[in-house]
Write an enzyme that holds these catalytic residues in place. Structure first.
Site, PDB file in Angstrom:
ATOM      1  N   ASP A   1      -0.108   5.120   1.003  1.00 10.81           N
ATOM      2  CA  ASP A   1      -0.339   6.059   2.103  1.00 10.81           C
ATOM      3  C   ASP A   1      -0.370   5.330   3.447  1.00 10.81           C
ATOM      4  OD1 ASP A   1      -1.416   8.810   0.677  1.00 10.81           O
ATOM      5  OD2 ASP A   1      -1.963   7.018  -0.438  1.00 10.81           O
TER       6      ASP A   1
ATOM      7  N   ASP B   1       0.873  -1.160   0.000  1.00 10.97           N
ATOM      8  CA  ASP B   1       0.000   0.000   0.000  1.00 10.97           C
ATOM      9  C   ASP B   1       0.923   1.228   0.000  1.00 10.97           C
ATOM     10  OD1 ASP B   1      -2.439   1.564   0.438  1.00 10.97           O
ATOM     11  OD2 ASP B   1      -1.655   1.851   2.458  1.00 10.97           O
TER      12      ASP B   1
ATOM     13  N   ASP C   1      -1.719  -0.917   6.055  1.00 12.35           N
ATOM     14  CA  ASP C   1      -1.821  -0.265   7.364  1.00 12.35           C
ATOM     15  C   ASP C   1      -3.247  -0.133   7.884  1.00 12.35           C
ATOM     16  OD1 ASP C   1      -2.382   3.174   6.935  1.00 12.35           O
ATOM     17  OD2 ASP C   1      -2.233   1.795   5.268  1.00 12.35           O
TER      18      ASP C   1
END
Length: 221
Positions: free
Chosen positions: A9, A7, A170
């Site tokens: 961000d 991922d 995250d």
């Protein structure tokens, strides 16, 4: 080929301050001032522009509706694109750890819910676009994470094998994406949600990019 998909961000880079600034640009233009806090609201930033607008309007205009969000969303995207890399930083050790994976024969790629043009721009500005063999954004396909298709496309584009891959992320979106694709997930604990991601029960936790090689070996060999 074994493959690791990241991922963007909150996983590869802390983009929260620039994201919050783009939302505050909208609220300032509407006369509300800086509605969002770059530290306290960092977690919301990683859930996207619409999430930030929803949070902000909820504070200053309780009777807001979807029209408010739809009107401001393109303004937010433009503001973000114009100042995408003012405060954004790659997380410590990310580049070295990913270069280590590549040297060890792993394919690597990116799968993000950031619009692909913005993601490509940011990776270029951070000087790391060439590290990744694939880059799938929110608008690359008709669907986005947690649908497994973008992840599967990122693996394929990178030259990897789905059954020998895993996702580093995250948020719960990444956790659900990996589950839908039938692959392991490692969630970082240095993102905005910190140790709270432990409750999502990922196959692994990544407390530092220094641990990436070990976690990768444990998950896909």
């Amino acid at each position: 080929m074994r493959c690791v998909i990241f991922d963007l961000d909150g996983t590869l880079a802390d983009t929260s301050a620039d994201l919050i600034a783009s939302a505050n640009y909208c609220f300032n233009a509407l006369g509300y001032g800086d509605v969002l806090d770059p530290i306290k609201d960092a977690s919301t930033a990683f859930h996207g522009g619409r999430a930030m607008l929803n949070l902000g309007f909820g504070r200053v205009k309780p009777d807001f509706d979807q029209t408010d969000i739809d009107t401001q969303y393109p303004v937010l995207l433009q503001a973000y694109g114009d100042a995408i890399n003012v405060h954004t930083k790659l997380y410590d050790g990310a580049v070295e750890a990913i270069e280590g994976l590549k040297s060890a024969g792993y394919a690597v790629g990116v799968c993000t819910n950031k619009p692909s043009g913005l993601a490509e721009n940011l990776l270029q500005k951070l000087g790391v676009r060439d590290l990744f063999a694939s880059m799938i954004g929110a608008d690359t396909l008709p669907v986005r994470k947690p649908d497994p298709a973008p992840y599967e496309a990122a693996v394929e584009q990178a030259g990897g094998t789905l059954a020998m891959s895993y996702l580093v992320g995250d948020t719960i979106t990444d956790r659900k994406t990996a589950a839908a694709a039938g692959v392991p997930c490692a969630l970082v604990t240095f993102g905005p949600d910190g140790e709270a991601v432990r409750a999502l029960k990922p196959e692994a936790l990544l407390s530092s990019y220094a641990d990436l090689a070990r976690v990768t070996k444990e998950l896909i060999g």
